[in-house]
Design an enzyme around this catalytic site. Structure first.
Site, PDB file in Angstrom:
ATOM      1  N   ARG A  32      26.396  81.214   9.139  1.00  0.00           N
ATOM      2  CA  ARG A  32      28.159  81.086   8.879  1.00  0.00           C
ATOM      3  C   ARG A  32      28.782  80.972  10.193  1.00  0.00           C
ATOM      4  NH1 ARG A  32      29.313  83.928   3.927  1.00  0.00           N
ATOM      5  NH2 ARG A  32      27.835  83.172   2.305  1.00  0.00           N
ATOM      6  N   ARG A  36      35.398  82.599   8.059  1.00  0.00           N
ATOM      7  CA  ARG A  36      36.797  83.400   8.395  1.00  0.00           C
ATOM      8  C   ARG A  36      36.910  84.181   9.635  1.00  0.00           C
ATOM      9  NH1 ARG A  36      35.193  86.206   2.913  1.00  0.00           N
ATOM     10  NH2 ARG A  36      33.302  85.962   3.752  1.00  0.00           N
ATOM     11  N   ARG A  45      41.582  76.351   5.603  1.00  0.00           N
ATOM     12  CA  ARG A  45      41.390  77.271   4.120  1.00  0.00           C
ATOM     13  C   ARG A  45      42.687  77.323   3.436  1.00  0.00           C
ATOM     14  NH1 ARG A  45      38.713  82.848   2.844  1.00  0.00           N
ATOM     15  NH2 ARG A  45      40.992  83.388   3.514  1.00  0.00           N
ATOM     16  N   ASP A  82      28.575  75.208   0.183  1.00  0.00           N
ATOM     17  CA  ASP A  82      27.888  76.505  -0.207  1.00  0.00           C
ATOM     18  C   ASP A  82      26.602  76.323  -1.088  1.00  0.00           C
ATOM     19  OD1 ASP A  82      28.783  79.621  -0.390  1.00  0.00           O
ATOM     20  OD2 ASP A  82      28.029  78.969  -2.378  1.00  0.00           O
ATOM     21  N   TYR A 159      21.850  83.958  -9.260  1.00  0.00           N
ATOM     22  CA  TYR A 159      23.212  84.067  -9.365  1.00  0.00           C
ATOM     23  C   TYR A 159      23.709  83.328 -11.036  1.00  0.00           C
ATOM     24  CZ  TYR A 159      24.422  84.866  -4.504  1.00  0.00           C
ATOM     25  OH  TYR A 159      24.801  85.919  -3.210  1.00  0.00           O
TER      26      TYR A 159
HETATM   27  O1  CP3 Z   1      26.518  78.515   7.646  1.00  0.00           O
HETATM   28  C1  CP3 Z   1      27.339  78.061   7.760  1.00  0.00           C
HETATM   29  O2  CP3 Z   1      28.335  78.165   8.574  1.00  0.00           O
HETATM   30  C2  CP3 Z   1      27.517  76.921   6.683  1.00  0.00           C
HETATM   31  C3  CP3 Z   1      27.930  77.305   5.666  1.00  0.00           C
HETATM   32  C4  CP3 Z   1      27.537  78.238   4.421  1.00  0.00           C
HETATM   33  C5  CP3 Z   1      28.658  79.055   3.547  1.00  0.00           C
HETATM   34  N1  CP3 Z   1      27.755  79.566   2.379  1.00  0.00           N
HETATM   35  C6  CP3 Z   1      29.605  78.982   3.506  1.00  0.00           C
HETATM   36  C7  CP3 Z   1      30.584  80.121   2.857  1.00  0.00           C
HETATM   37  C8  CP3 Z   1      26.406  78.490   4.005  1.00  0.00           C
HETATM   38  C9  CP3 Z   1      25.077  78.060   4.584  1.00  0.00           C
HETATM   39  C10 CP3 Z   1      26.304  79.369   2.760  1.00  0.00           C
HETATM   40  C11 CP3 Z   1      25.039  79.922   2.289  1.00  0.00           C
HETATM   41  C12 CP3 Z   1      25.242  80.749   1.071  1.00  0.00           C
HETATM   42  N2  CP3 Z   1      26.310  80.932   0.130  1.00  0.00           N
HETATM   43  C13 CP3 Z   1      24.341  81.746   0.807  1.00  0.00           C
HETATM   44  C14 CP3 Z   1      23.153  81.885   1.569  1.00  0.00           C
HETATM   45  C15 CP3 Z   1      23.166  82.508   2.938  1.00  0.00           C
HETATM   46  C16 CP3 Z   1      23.564  84.117   2.854  1.00  0.00           C
HETATM   47  O3  CP3 Z   1      24.461  84.346   3.356  1.00  0.00           O
HETATM   48  O4  CP3 Z   1      22.681  84.921   2.259  1.00  0.00           O
HETATM   49  C17 CP3 Z   1      24.780  82.580  -0.433  1.00  0.00           C
HETATM   50  C18 CP3 Z   1      24.097  83.543  -1.032  1.00  0.00           C
HETATM   51  C19 CP3 Z   1      26.246  81.982  -0.687  1.00  0.00           C
HETATM   52  C20 CP3 Z   1      26.897  82.327  -1.754  1.00  0.00           C
HETATM   53  C21 CP3 Z   1      28.358  82.982  -1.351  1.00  0.00           C
HETATM   54  N3  CP3 Z   1      29.215  82.232  -0.801  1.00  0.00           N
HETATM   55  C22 CP3 Z   1      28.610  84.167  -1.464  1.00  0.00           C
HETATM   56  C23 CP3 Z   1      28.040  85.467  -1.872  1.00  0.00           C
HETATM   57  C24 CP3 Z   1      30.081  84.275  -0.859  1.00  0.00           C
HETATM   58  C25 CP3 Z   1      31.013  85.239  -0.804  1.00  0.00           C
HETATM   59  C26 CP3 Z   1      30.620  86.274   0.293  1.00  0.00           C
HETATM   60  C27 CP3 Z   1      31.485  85.891   1.284  1.00  0.00           C
HETATM   61  O5  CP3 Z   1      30.973  85.931   2.466  1.00  0.00           O
HETATM   62  O6  CP3 Z   1      32.737  85.659   1.057  1.00  0.00           O
HETATM   63  C28 CP3 Z   1      30.467  82.756  -0.587  1.00  0.00           C
HETATM   64  C29 CP3 Z   1      31.572  82.306   0.160  1.00  0.00           C
HETATM   65  C30 CP3 Z   1      31.341  81.670   1.404  1.00  0.00           C
HETATM   66  N4  CP3 Z   1      30.398  80.662   1.689  1.00  0.00           N
HETATM   67  C31 CP3 Z   1      32.380  81.731   2.418  1.00  0.00           C
HETATM   68  C32 CP3 Z   1      31.873  80.628   3.414  1.00  0.00           C
HETATM   69  C33 CP3 Z   1      32.436  80.445   4.864  1.00  0.00           C
HETATM   70  C34 CP3 Z   1      33.457  82.456   2.570  1.00  0.00           C
HETATM   71  C35 CP3 Z   1      34.566  81.930   1.697  1.00  0.00           C
HETATM   72  C36 CP3 Z   1      35.824  82.272   2.061  1.00  0.00           C
HETATM   73  O7  CP3 Z   1      36.329  81.456   3.013  1.00  0.00           O
HETATM   74  O8  CP3 Z   1      36.512  83.133   1.782  1.00  0.00           O
END
Ligand code: CP3
Length: 357
Positions: A32, A36, A45, A82, A159
């Site tokens: 990540r 944010r 965004r 994602d 999910y």
């Molecule tokens: O690592 C990186 O920088 C690459 C981008 C990336 C995102 N999600 C961007 C994201 C990667 C590799 C993921 C993987 C992901 N997504 C996982 C596996 C890794 C982990 O964290 O366990 C999972 C379970 C998800 C599912 C997911 N996506 C959730 C549960 C959420 C909401 C929680 C949160 O952090 O808001 C997301 C949203 C998400 N994916 C965001 C980002 C930058 C936040 C979205 C926003 O900008 O509001």
């Protein structure tokens, strides 16, 4: 071997460690790393309207991938996307509700719904991800390696059946106990989808592939080996069987699964992600140099003062054996509330303490 597999990069520390070659300093990237906690991310965004629009716009996805690379000395880029793109492409209609996390408007609720699911066509249904990879590859040039990724079949299934995020994913776990035939069918469809998705990302310019198995640690040992590790093994095998992807290193990250470390190391993957609950040195002594280890700074420490971050990074380096094949990372993703300065302190400490003499 394709042209891409032979790409010569200015900074190839990350790929060298995955191949078992010597490096001058431990490579670092953070899960990540785009997101944010960066004001410039929040701006892009807002311009996109929401998170999924950002993922679906290859130019903007490329821009936010590049943002953390401009600030910090990372040794790899990771595709901005994602893991839930595959279920969305299968027709489950993903949305991110404000403050709620991911929600599927059409979750998978019974055996008939699993039977009806189609493996997505990567190029028509997920073409926006492949286009983002191409854009990012062009923007990186020969500077840094690019990591492509997917969720693991089990984590995606969790999910899809739950319909949203959850602490314990009780619905999909009940399904695996109650109707293992349907559970296996869902896992099999996802295994094929993930294999094709990762191959397409690699053909478009990704240099490594990481599989996020965030919820592997919720399964019984038997279920983990059968449904989660078993399906990731098939993906590793599928990539190895295709000449375009055979040489691309794969990193498996099953959070909370260190008790299965030997089975994971035997899959033929190049690297394993470690969460922060285990000692890097202990795991390194168990796997020897079969695989590279990626991790495992506690992400919560990024809310502490810079000198606390620095000391913990130093401690992690001191704990590893000298010949440890190590890629520095967090034990899970950066959380939204941290400051860009805290991330900078972690990266600088890796540069300071991570040199090999
Ligand atoms: O690592 C990186 O920088 C690459 C981008 C990336 C995102 N999600 C961007 C994201 C990667 C590799 C993921 C993987 C992901 N997504 C996982 C596996 C890794 C982990 O964290 O366990 C999972 C379970 C998800 C599912 C997911 N996506 C959730 C549960 C959420 C909401 C929680 C949160 O952090 O808001 C997301 C949203 C998400 N994916 C965001 C980002 C930058 C936040 C979205 C926003 O900008 O509001």
């Amino acid at each position: 071997m394709t042209q891409d597999n032979r790409r010569v990069l200015q900074n190839d520390r990350f790929l060298k460690v995955l191949r078992g070659e010597a490096v001058d300093r431990t490579p670092v990237w953070l899960m990540r790393q785009a997101g944010r906690y960066l004001p410039e991310y929040r701006e892009v965004r807002a311009q996109a309207g929401n998170f999924m629009n950002l993922c679906m716009n290859p130019e903007l996805a490329c821009e936010v991938t590049m943002q953390p690379l401009r600030r910090y000395g990372f040794d790899a880029a990771i595709l901005f996307s994602d893991i839930l793109t595959i279920p969305d492409a299968m027709g489950l209609e993903l949305r991110f509700a404000a403050g709620e996390g991911p929600v599927f408007d059409r979750p998978v609720q019974d055996a008939a719904a699993i039977k009806a699911l189609k493996v997505p066509d990567v190029h028509s249904d997920l073409g926006y991800v492949i286009a983002a990879v191409e854009h990012i590859r062009a923007a990186l040039g020969d500077s840094l390696p690019l990591i492509g990724f997917s969720g693991s079949p089990w984590t995606l299934a969790a999910y899809m059946v739950e319909g949203q995020g959850s602490k314990d994913f009780a619905k999909p776990r009940a399904m695996l106990h109650e109707d293992p035939t349907s559970g296996q069918m869902l896992i099999d469809k996802l295994t094929e989808s993930v294999s094709e998705y990762l191959k397409a990302q690699i053909r478009a310019g990704a240099d490594a592939a990481m599989i996020f198995d965030t919820w592997g640690g919720l399964l019984t040992s038997e279920q983990y080996l059968k449904y989660s590790l078993g399906s990731m093994q098939k993906i590793v095998d599928a990539l190895k069987a295709d000449p375009d992807t055979a040489d691309t290193p794969v990193i498996l990250f099953s959070k909370g699964c260190a008790r299965h470390i030997n089975a994971m190391a035997d899959t033929g993957c190049a690297g394993l992600g470690l969460d922060w609950t285990v000692e890097l040195g202990d795991i390194a002594r168990q796997v020897g140099n079969r695989v590279a280890l990626q991790g495992n700074l506690d992400p919560a420490i990024l809310n502490a003062a810079p000198e606390v971050v620095r000391a913990e990074v130093q401690r992690i380096f001191a704990s590893r054996p000298n010949d440890c094949r190590h890629i520095f990372n967090l034990g899970h993703g950066i959380t939204p509330g941290v400051t860009p300065e805290a991330v900078g302190a972690a990266v600088e400490a890796v540069h300071e303490f991570g040199t090999y003499s």
